[in-house]
Write a protein that holds these residues in place. Structure first.
Motif, PDB file in Angstrom:
ATOM      1  N   VAL A  66     -16.595  17.285 -41.547  1.00  0.00           N
ATOM      2  CA  VAL A  66     -17.090  18.230 -42.563  1.00  0.00           C
ATOM      3  C   VAL A  66     -16.776  19.518 -42.298  1.00  0.00           C
ATOM      4  O   VAL A  66     -16.892  20.413 -43.396  1.00  0.00           O
ATOM      5  N   ASN A  67     -16.866  20.029 -41.396  1.00  0.00           N
ATOM      6  CA  ASN A  67     -17.041  20.759 -40.523  1.00  0.00           C
ATOM      7  C   ASN A  67     -15.104  21.736 -40.746  1.00  0.00           C
ATOM      8  O   ASN A  67     -15.468  22.931 -41.694  1.00  0.00           O
ATOM      9  N   LEU A  68     -14.311  20.805 -41.057  1.00  0.00           N
ATOM     10  CA  LEU A  68     -13.200  21.787 -41.346  1.00  0.00           C
ATOM     11  C   LEU A  68     -13.146  21.937 -42.998  1.00  0.00           C
ATOM     12  O   LEU A  68     -12.251  22.306 -42.946  1.00  0.00           O
ATOM     13  N   ARG A  69     -13.884  20.631 -43.188  1.00  0.00           N
ATOM     14  CA  ARG A  69     -13.184  20.639 -44.666  1.00  0.00           C
ATOM     15  C   ARG A  69     -14.205  22.092 -45.459  1.00  0.00           C
ATOM     16  O   ARG A  69     -13.844  22.526 -46.133  1.00  0.00           O
ATOM     17  N   LEU A  70     -15.059  22.363 -44.851  1.00  0.00           N
ATOM     18  CA  LEU A  70     -16.703  22.925 -45.383  1.00  0.00           C
ATOM     19  C   LEU A  70     -15.520  24.318 -44.573  1.00  0.00           C
ATOM     20  O   LEU A  70     -15.331  25.306 -45.784  1.00  0.00           O
ATOM     21  N   ALA A  71     -15.309  24.850 -43.669  1.00  0.00           N
ATOM     22  CA  ALA A  71     -14.750  25.600 -43.616  1.00  0.00           C
ATOM     23  C   ALA A  71     -13.585  26.411 -43.827  1.00  0.00           C
ATOM     24  O   ALA A  71     -13.080  27.858 -44.762  1.00  0.00           O
ATOM     25  N   ARG A  72     -12.545  25.429 -44.343  1.00  0.00           N
ATOM     26  CA  ARG A  72     -11.361  25.915 -45.596  1.00  0.00           C
ATOM     27  C   ARG A  72     -11.808  26.632 -46.318  1.00  0.00           C
ATOM     28  O   ARG A  72     -11.139  27.745 -47.422  1.00  0.00           O
ATOM     29  N   LEU A  73     -12.653  25.805 -47.213  1.00  0.00           N
ATOM     30  CA  LEU A  73     -13.583  25.759 -48.569  1.00  0.00           C
ATOM     31  C   LEU A  73     -14.012  27.266 -48.008  1.00  0.00           C
ATOM     32  O   LEU A  73     -14.074  28.176 -49.459  1.00  0.00           O
ATOM     33  N   LEU A  74     -15.108  27.767 -47.661  1.00  0.00           N
ATOM     34  CA  LEU A  74     -15.247  28.967 -47.701  1.00  0.00           C
ATOM     35  C   LEU A  74     -14.443  30.487 -47.268  1.00  0.00           C
ATOM     36  O   LEU A  74     -14.361  31.439 -47.072  1.00  0.00           O
TER      37      LEU A  74
ATOM     38  N   GLY B 228     -14.085  33.558 -49.278  1.00  0.00           N
ATOM     39  CA  GLY B 228     -14.385  35.276 -48.761  1.00  0.00           C
ATOM     40  C   GLY B 228     -14.915  34.877 -47.993  1.00  0.00           C
ATOM     41  O   GLY B 228     -15.212  35.708 -47.018  1.00  0.00           O
ATOM     42  N   LYS B 229     -15.712  33.816 -46.996  1.00  0.00           N
ATOM     43  CA  LYS B 229     -16.874  33.259 -46.419  1.00  0.00           C
ATOM     44  C   LYS B 229     -16.374  33.288 -45.161  1.00  0.00           C
ATOM     45  O   LYS B 229     -15.986  32.038 -45.042  1.00  0.00           O
ATOM     46  N   HIS B 230     -15.692  34.392 -44.552  1.00  0.00           N
ATOM     47  CA  HIS B 230     -14.689  33.669 -43.458  1.00  0.00           C
ATOM     48  C   HIS B 230     -15.664  33.756 -42.164  1.00  0.00           C
ATOM     49  O   HIS B 230     -15.527  33.054 -40.627  1.00  0.00           O
ATOM     50  N   ASP B 231     -17.009  34.797 -41.697  1.00  0.00           N
ATOM     51  CA  ASP B 231     -17.769  34.846 -40.595  1.00  0.00           C
ATOM     52  C   ASP B 231     -18.875  33.513 -40.543  1.00  0.00           C
ATOM     53  O   ASP B 231     -18.309  32.915 -39.367  1.00  0.00           O
ATOM     54  N   GLU B 232     -19.261  32.701 -42.202  1.00  0.00           N
ATOM     55  CA  GLU B 232     -19.294  31.068 -42.250  1.00  0.00           C
ATOM     56  C   GLU B 232     -18.402  30.558 -41.740  1.00  0.00           C
ATOM     57  O   GLU B 232     -18.470  29.724 -40.797  1.00  0.00           O
ATOM     58  N   ALA B 233     -17.214  30.527 -41.371  1.00  0.00           N
ATOM     59  CA  ALA B 233     -16.285  29.514 -41.362  1.00  0.00           C
ATOM     60  C   ALA B 233     -15.766  29.410 -40.253  1.00  0.00           C
ATOM     61  O   ALA B 233     -16.079  28.303 -39.160  1.00  0.00           O
ATOM     62  N   LEU B 234     -16.003  30.355 -39.313  1.00  0.00           N
ATOM     63  CA  LEU B 234     -15.902  30.802 -38.222  1.00  0.00           C
ATOM     64  C   LEU B 234     -16.910  29.969 -37.086  1.00  0.00           C
ATOM     65  O   LEU B 234     -16.278  29.914 -36.157  1.00  0.00           O
ATOM     66  N   LYS B 235     -18.235  30.263 -37.963  1.00  0.00           N
ATOM     67  CA  LYS B 235     -19.618  29.807 -36.968  1.00  0.00           C
ATOM     68  C   LYS B 235     -18.542  28.470 -36.821  1.00  0.00           C
ATOM     69  O   LYS B 235     -19.701  27.599 -35.950  1.00  0.00           O
ATOM     70  N   LEU B 236     -19.200  27.976 -37.738  1.00  0.00           N
ATOM     71  CA  LEU B 236     -18.310  26.388 -38.087  1.00  0.00           C
ATOM     72  C   LEU B 236     -17.560  25.887 -37.248  1.00  0.00           C
ATOM     73  O   LEU B 236     -17.657  24.871 -36.575  1.00  0.00           O
ATOM     74  N   LEU B 237     -16.691  26.539 -37.280  1.00  0.00           N
ATOM     75  CA  LEU B 237     -15.818  26.506 -36.207  1.00  0.00           C
ATOM     76  C   LEU B 237     -15.969  26.864 -34.647  1.00  0.00           C
ATOM     77  O   LEU B 237     -14.256  26.883 -34.081  1.00  0.00           O
ATOM     78  N   ALA B 238     -16.578  27.162 -34.136  1.00  0.00           N
ATOM     79  CA  ALA B 238     -16.826  27.840 -33.366  1.00  0.00           C
ATOM     80  C   ALA B 238     -16.026  26.675 -31.856  1.00  0.00           C
ATOM     81  O   ALA B 238     -15.373  27.505 -30.828  1.00  0.00           O
TER      82      ALA B 238
ATOM     83  N   GLU C 276      -6.442  26.586 -37.048  1.00  0.00           N
ATOM     84  CA  GLU C 276      -5.465  26.918 -37.620  1.00  0.00           C
ATOM     85  C   GLU C 276      -6.481  26.971 -38.727  1.00  0.00           C
ATOM     86  O   GLU C 276      -5.804  28.764 -38.998  1.00  0.00           O
ATOM     87  N   ALA C 277      -6.919  26.355 -39.082  1.00  0.00           N
ATOM     88  CA  ALA C 277      -8.125  27.253 -40.000  1.00  0.00           C
ATOM     89  C   ALA C 277      -9.115  28.498 -39.550  1.00  0.00           C
ATOM     90  O   ALA C 277      -9.531  29.254 -40.809  1.00  0.00           O
ATOM     91  N   ARG C 278      -8.845  28.814 -37.983  1.00  0.00           N
ATOM     92  CA  ARG C 278     -10.446  29.515 -37.464  1.00  0.00           C
ATOM     93  C   ARG C 278      -9.122  30.837 -37.894  1.00  0.00           C
ATOM     94  O   ARG C 278      -9.148  31.951 -37.682  1.00  0.00           O
ATOM     95  N   GLY C 279      -7.603  30.613 -37.476  1.00  0.00           N
ATOM     96  CA  GLY C 279      -6.982  31.430 -37.321  1.00  0.00           C
ATOM     97  C   GLY C 279      -6.772  32.374 -38.783  1.00  0.00           C
ATOM     98  O   GLY C 279      -6.125  33.466 -39.088  1.00  0.00           O
ATOM     99  N   ASP C 280      -6.644  31.094 -40.102  1.00  0.00           N
ATOM    100  CA  ASP C 280      -6.840  31.555 -41.551  1.00  0.00           C
ATOM    101  C   ASP C 280      -8.420  32.721 -41.596  1.00  0.00           C
ATOM    102  O   ASP C 280      -8.150  33.681 -41.946  1.00  0.00           O
ATOM    103  N   ALA C 281      -9.576  32.073 -40.694  1.00  0.00           N
ATOM    104  CA  ALA C 281     -10.499  32.964 -41.214  1.00  0.00           C
ATOM    105  C   ALA C 281     -10.249  34.271 -40.413  1.00  0.00           C
ATOM    106  O   ALA C 281     -10.432  35.562 -40.771  1.00  0.00           O
TER     107      ALA C 281
END
Length: 211
Positions: free
Chosen positions: A126-134, A138-148, A157-162
């Protein structure tokens, strides 16, 4: 039969009657309690079976709604499942979010995934799919928190993208490089991560040097 034997039997009978008078109510109460427990357990099992069957039917209805692009129906069923069965609600929510993305409703998919309360086994997905959508929103900070705390290749990879989108190229390189250390040389995902690492200004490790 001797008179003494008769007296003994009479005495024993009186003792039994006396014991029943003193303990009969408790004995009956104990039997009644035992029956209540058994009947209650049987009722609970039947009720759980009924609820599980209903949750399964609702889950199937949610899948059908998502597959048929009846997203409003699917949303209603997922909301109902949230009060019936958490695991079915999470699984149906993932399918609904996927259908919403395919229908171009990214923000609705984000809302769907945010509303889920997955257990430990589903939370990384769930966190990965949500992070990709975030990230896409353009909500990169929120994505980074999910993938911390994530350490699997896809999450890294998604963390690197963010990080790259947030202008943190050096940190993005580190995330991509770490992702490569978890990927097999023959993995199709590896080539994509190598391209992303190069795009971030890094140098992909040579095969055999990424351990």
């Amino acid at each position: 039969m001797a008179i003494d034997d008769l007296l003994d039997e009479h005495e024993q009978s009186e003792r039994v009657r006396s014991w029943l008078r003193n303990n009969g109510a408790g004995l009956i109460g104990g039997v009644a309690l035992g029956l209540a427990v058994i009947l209650g357990w049987q009722w609970w099992q039947k009720d759980q079976a009924r609820k599980n069957e209903q949750a399964h039917q609702d889950y199937q209805a949610a899948l059908e709604g998502a597959a048929g692009n009846d997203l409003k129906q699917a949303q209603a069923v997922v909301a109902k499942l949230s009060a019936e069965d958490e695991i079915y609600a999470d699984l149906a929510g993932l399918q609904l979010a996927k259908a919403q993305v395919q229908a171009g409703e990214r923000d609705a998919a984000i809302a769907t995934l945010r509303a889920l309360t997955p257990d430990a086994s589903l939370r990384p997905i769930v966190n990965l799919r949500l992070a990709r959508l975030l990230n896409d929103a353009g909500k990169h900070d929120e994505a980074l928190k999910l993938l911390a705390q994530a350490d699997d290749a896809s999450s890294l990879e998604a963390r690197g993208d963010a990080l790259l989108a947030a202008g943190k190229a050096k940190e993005a390189q580190e995330a991509y490089t770490k992702a490569l250390t978890t990927l097999d040389v023959a993995s199709p995902q590896r080539r994509l991560v190598e391209l992303k690492l190069a795009g971030a200004g890094g140098t992909p490790p040579k095969t055999g040097d990424n351990a």
